[in-house]
Write a protein that holds these residues in place. Structure first.
Motif, PDB file in Angstrom:
ATOM      1  N   ALA A  74      17.831   4.975   4.006  1.00  0.00           N
ATOM      2  CA  ALA A  74      16.786   4.328   4.184  1.00  0.00           C
ATOM      3  C   ALA A  74      15.215   5.010   3.883  1.00  0.00           C
ATOM      4  O   ALA A  74      14.414   4.056   3.171  1.00  0.00           O
ATOM      5  CB  ALA A  74      16.433   4.147   5.847  1.00  0.00           C
ATOM      6  N   ASN A  75      15.104   6.211   3.880  1.00  0.00           N
ATOM      7  CA  ASN A  75      13.845   6.890   3.762  1.00  0.00           C
ATOM      8  C   ASN A  75      13.681   6.947   2.064  1.00  0.00           C
ATOM      9  O   ASN A  75      12.316   7.055   1.415  1.00  0.00           O
ATOM     10  CB  ASN A  75      13.768   8.141   4.271  1.00  0.00           C
ATOM     11  N   LEU A  76      14.920   7.230   1.354  1.00  0.00           N
ATOM     12  CA  LEU A  76      14.937   7.216   0.135  1.00  0.00           C
ATOM     13  C   LEU A  76      14.464   5.822  -0.660  1.00  0.00           C
ATOM     14  O   LEU A  76      13.794   5.925  -1.425  1.00  0.00           O
ATOM     15  CB  LEU A  76      16.326   7.456  -0.481  1.00  0.00           C
ATOM     16  N   MET A  77      15.056   4.828   0.069  1.00  0.00           N
ATOM     17  CA  MET A  77      14.639   3.365  -0.312  1.00  0.00           C
ATOM     18  C   MET A  77      13.192   3.166  -0.017  1.00  0.00           C
ATOM     19  O   MET A  77      12.376   2.585  -0.785  1.00  0.00           O
ATOM     20  CB  MET A  77      15.511   2.438   0.486  1.00  0.00           C
ATOM     21  N   GLU A  78      12.590   3.675   0.834  1.00  0.00           N
ATOM     22  CA  GLU A  78      11.307   3.509   1.216  1.00  0.00           C
ATOM     23  C   GLU A  78      10.501   4.426   0.121  1.00  0.00           C
ATOM     24  O   GLU A  78       9.367   3.764  -0.347  1.00  0.00           O
ATOM     25  CB  GLU A  78      10.634   4.069   2.721  1.00  0.00           C
ATOM     26  N   LYS A  79      10.838   5.281  -0.193  1.00  0.00           N
ATOM     27  CA  LYS A  79      10.176   6.286  -1.167  1.00  0.00           C
ATOM     28  C   LYS A  79      10.078   5.449  -2.487  1.00  0.00           C
ATOM     29  O   LYS A  79       9.265   5.406  -3.329  1.00  0.00           O
ATOM     30  CB  LYS A  79      10.836   7.450  -1.202  1.00  0.00           C
ATOM     31  N   VAL A  80      11.182   4.775  -3.012  1.00  0.00           N
ATOM     32  CA  VAL A  80      11.513   4.022  -4.099  1.00  0.00           C
ATOM     33  C   VAL A  80      10.660   2.844  -4.077  1.00  0.00           C
ATOM     34  O   VAL A  80       9.821   2.654  -4.973  1.00  0.00           O
ATOM     35  CB  VAL A  80      12.689   3.704  -4.407  1.00  0.00           C
ATOM     36  N   ALA A  87       3.286   1.876  -9.095  1.00  0.00           N
ATOM     37  CA  ALA A  87       3.508   1.425 -10.587  1.00  0.00           C
ATOM     38  C   ALA A  87       2.747   0.082 -10.711  1.00  0.00           C
ATOM     39  O   ALA A  87       2.061  -0.054 -11.854  1.00  0.00           O
ATOM     40  CB  ALA A  87       5.042   1.369 -10.972  1.00  0.00           C
ATOM     41  N   TYR A  88       3.052  -0.907  -9.697  1.00  0.00           N
ATOM     42  CA  TYR A  88       2.367  -2.017  -9.895  1.00  0.00           C
ATOM     43  C   TYR A  88       1.001  -2.054  -9.882  1.00  0.00           C
ATOM     44  O   TYR A  88       0.343  -2.596 -10.504  1.00  0.00           O
ATOM     45  CB  TYR A  88       2.943  -3.228  -8.751  1.00  0.00           C
ATOM     46  N   GLN A  89       0.198  -1.054  -9.020  1.00  0.00           N
ATOM     47  CA  GLN A  89      -0.961  -0.873  -8.754  1.00  0.00           C
ATOM     48  C   GLN A  89      -1.755  -0.489  -9.950  1.00  0.00           C
ATOM     49  O   GLN A  89      -2.915  -0.809 -10.477  1.00  0.00           O
ATOM     50  CB  GLN A  89      -1.369  -0.228  -7.547  1.00  0.00           C
ATOM     51  N   LEU A  90      -1.022   0.597 -10.560  1.00  0.00           N
ATOM     52  CA  LEU A  90      -1.377   1.175 -11.774  1.00  0.00           C
ATOM     53  C   LEU A  90      -1.469   0.104 -12.884  1.00  0.00           C
ATOM     54  O   LEU A  90      -2.438   0.274 -13.897  1.00  0.00           O
ATOM     55  CB  LEU A  90      -0.478   2.375 -12.055  1.00  0.00           C
ATOM     56  N   GLY A  91      -0.654  -0.840 -12.982  1.00  0.00           N
ATOM     57  CA  GLY A  91      -0.376  -1.879 -14.061  1.00  0.00           C
ATOM     58  C   GLY A  91      -1.475  -2.557 -13.935  1.00  0.00           C
ATOM     59  O   GLY A  91      -2.269  -3.013 -14.714  1.00  0.00           O
ATOM     60  N   LEU A  92      -1.878  -2.958 -12.675  1.00  0.00           N
ATOM     61  CA  LEU A  92      -3.066  -3.889 -12.351  1.00  0.00           C
ATOM     62  C   LEU A  92      -4.420  -3.254 -12.725  1.00  0.00           C
ATOM     63  O   LEU A  92      -5.183  -3.799 -13.467  1.00  0.00           O
ATOM     64  CB  LEU A  92      -3.149  -4.311 -11.026  1.00  0.00           C
TER      65      LEU A  92
END
Length: 112
Positions: A74-80, A87-92
């Motif tokens: 669960a923690n790994l999925m949250e990190k992903v 990455a989305y914010q950087l793209g914007l």
């Protein structure tokens, strides 16, 4: 009627005295190529040298690998998810900056 010794004769006739050499590669071919070499390499004692892929890693990278390896699923999925959002914010942000550069004529090539 069958005699009491008749059953023993039948079982004796079924016995095979043929001896098979189990070490022969012709009689016992390797089913998956490369498995014998892999098994032999696993039996060798572990060397102290790090694997090839770790040679280029710095201590910070190794610490991050240890940290990620200790996370629960669960923690790994949250990190992903966090990385995907970043990455989305950087793209914007990149899109805004490219639009800004286009309006300011920063990206045009100079004519010589």
């Amino acid at each position: 009627m069958a005699s009491p010794n008749g059953g023993d004769d039948f079982e004796t006739s079924l016995l095979s005295l043929e001896k098979l050499d189990r070490a022969s590669p012709d009689l016992w071919p390797e089913q998956l190529p490369g498995v014998a070499e892999f098994a032999a390499s696993c039996k060798n004692p572990i060397s102290n040298s790090p694997p090839k892929w770790m040679a280029e890693l710095e201590s910070e990278d190794i610490e991050m690998l240890k940290e990620l390896g200790s996370l629960t699923t669960a923690n790994l999925m949250e990190k992903v998810r966090g990385l995907q959002n970043l990455a989305y914010q950087l793209g914007l942000e990149e899109s805004r900056e490219m639009t800004r550069g286009k309006f300011l004529n920063i990206l045009e090539r100079s004519k010589k």
